[in-house]
Design a protein around this motif. Structure first.
Motif, PDB file in Angstrom:
ATOM      1  N   MET A  85       0.655  -1.249   0.131  1.00  0.00           N
ATOM      2  CA  MET A  85      -0.050   0.018   0.000  1.00  0.00           C
ATOM      3  C   MET A  85       0.826   1.290  -0.072  1.00  0.00           C
ATOM      4  N   ASP A 135      -4.880   4.287   4.849  1.00  0.00           N
ATOM      5  CA  ASP A 135      -5.270   4.606   3.401  1.00  0.00           C
ATOM      6  C   ASP A 135      -6.193   5.935   3.140  1.00  0.00           C
ATOM      7  N   HIS A 143      -7.518  -1.343  -3.675  1.00  0.00           N
ATOM      8  CA  HIS A 143      -6.568  -0.135  -3.633  1.00  0.00           C
ATOM      9  C   HIS A 143      -8.015   0.826  -4.064  1.00  0.00           C
TER      10      HIS A 143
END
Length: 476
Positions: free
Chosen positions: A202, A279, A421
């Motif tokens: 990530m 994220d 994602h």
């Protein structure tokens, strides 16, 4: 304290005498050449950093070349030890060692060998290092050689940033960015070598801020006005009914008179936020700096008080987080490919069957290729034999297109699946805009971050089979 004469007779003369062998001379040449390359690199780094900013540069110059330097020294000592042992065993050690002098033909011949070998090694090592650094600046090294980056590499080649060198976006300019890239690149290499890296990989704030990357090419104050976006979608019925949607995006910006408008204009001021996940998908706190110098804090109702000591400043990457590495959803990718003609919308229930095959879990891309192809062929051979007989090429091409969609977006070995994602542009496939514009972030004064759709876009046409607007514009 050793006297000069004693040092020369007891140390230097024996050293050069025993060192006059091919192994020690080769070691001396290697050590000298690597030292010259290292010194040259250090000079360039200190004087002006005119070289590459590749994140793996430190591996070459801080680890490999010093290792070559030490290896050369070891060869010198090994050669001396071997020759000394041989001469002692054969009783050939002289009673006194020859004087170290340029006039001594033996010493001069050894010196000639070292000089020639050093020049050759300098050229070889120097050119090799240059070519190595140049190669490490290429997309093929970052994306293909480093196999763990396969998902990002696949997405990059179909993005609007394809052709932009990786280091342009992933390495910040200046000494700080250069050092950070070297340290981080070296750490990542070791993680791959010991097979201890995250799956999936990530971003986790590893991309430099937009002011150090994006703004080198993009003007943040440009007035972009409105943008017409046309999207196609297909139904799960027998005829794969195609519909169109038309959206007007109010991108806006900063016009010549200094008027702010649209999406870019609303976010061009200083906005800070705190995310509670890596994220940036959960944002309970937002602070907006007002034109009069005051600030307004917005807090999501019911959210625990976050730590606001180190807020992030929203920039381009806050929304354009997958600008060069965007992954599609299964339906989005299938609709786009069908709008282009393959998979073929003439095949009954293609959209429904294709979507089911894409969403099936496979252990590898190889398995997916085999099962998607066989699954589509089996469906038409068993359920629509007449279609199979009449449109066999279209079915095979459609199966190939489905496989391509899967291979470009799903990587089981890296645990990358549909939606792994999130893309923060929009709010249909992931939270995106609704991370803040959810109507739930309120200030103490009762003001709420707007979630009025018309501020950012207008939906002109929604899932119509044959929109008159597109016909009038010559787009249908």
């Amino acid at each position: 304290m050793l006297k000069a004469g004693s040092l020369r007779e007891n140390w230097l003369r024996p050293f050069f005498f025993y060192g006059n062998n091919w192994l020690s001379l080769l070691g001396g040449a290697i050590t000298t050449a690597s030292a010259m390359v290292l010194v040259g690199f250090w000079v360039v780094s200190v004087v002006g950093h005119g070289g590459s900013s590749n994140p793996y540069l430190g591996i070459l110059f801080d680890l490999l070349l010093p290792g070559v330097f030490v290896a050369g020294l070891v060869l010198i000592l090994v050669g001396i030890f071997i020759r000394r042992s041989f001469l002692l065993s054969t009783d050939q050690v002289p009673s006194f060692f020859p004087e170290v002098s340029i006039h001594d033909p033996v010493f001069r011949r050894g010196l000639d060998i070292v000089v020639v070998a050093t020049l050759m090694n300098f050229i070889i090592v120097g050119v090799g290092c240059y070519r190595g650094v140049a190669y490490m600046d290429t997309v093929s090294f970052c994306g293909a050689t480093c196999h763990v980056m396969a998902p990002e590499n696949a997405a990059y080649h179909v993005s609007s940033h394809a052709g932009i060198v990786c280091t342009e976006c992933h390495v910040a300019p200046g000494t700080a960015g250069y050092v950070h890239a070297k340290v981080n690149g070296t750490k990542q290499l070791f993680m791959v070598l010991v097979d201890h890296y995250p799956k999936p990989i990530m971003a986790d704030h590893k991309v430099p801020v937009a002011s150090a990357t994006c703004l080198h090419c993009h003007n943040p104050n440009a007035e972009l006005g409105d943008k017409l976006v046309v999207s196609q979608s297909f139904a799960d019925d027998a005829t794969n009914t195609q519909t169109s949607s038309v959206t007007v995006l109010h991108i806006g910006g900063d016009d010549a008179l200094g008027h702010l408008s649209g999406i870019h204009g609303a976010h061009s001021g200083k906005i800070e936020y705190v995310a509670t996940d890596a994220d940036d998908q959960t944002i309970p706190w937002v602070r907006k700096s007002n034109p009069d110098g005051s600030t307004t804090d917005f807090i999501a109702s019911g959210a625990p008080a976050p730590n606001i000591a180190h807020p992030q400043v929203m920039d381009c990457i806050g929304c354009h987080n997958r600008a060069a590495h965007s992954f599609d959803t299964a339906q989005g990718a299938l609709d786009k490919m069908m709008a282009q003609g393959s998979p073929s919308a003439t095949l009954p229930f293609l959209h429904k069957e294709g979507l089911a095959l894409l969403k099936t879990k496979y252990d590898s891309q190889g398995e997916a290729k085999a099962r998607i192809t066989s699954g589509l062929i089996t469906f038409y051979r068993s359920q629509y034999p007449s279609v199979w007989d009449a449109q066999r090429p279209q079915i095979q091409n459609s199966a190939n297109s489905l496989v391509r969609i899967y291979i470009d977006n799903i990587f089981p070995a890296m645990n990358v699946g549909w939606g792994t994602h999130p893309n923060n542009i929009g709010h249909t496939d992931s939270a995106g805009c609704f991370r803040c514009h959810d109507g739930n972030h309120t200030s103490k004064a009762g003001k709420t971050i707007t979630n009025d759709c018309s501020v950012c876009h207008n939906l002109v046409v929604s899932n119509e089979p044959h929109p008159k607007l597109l016909t009038d514009l010559g787009m249908h």
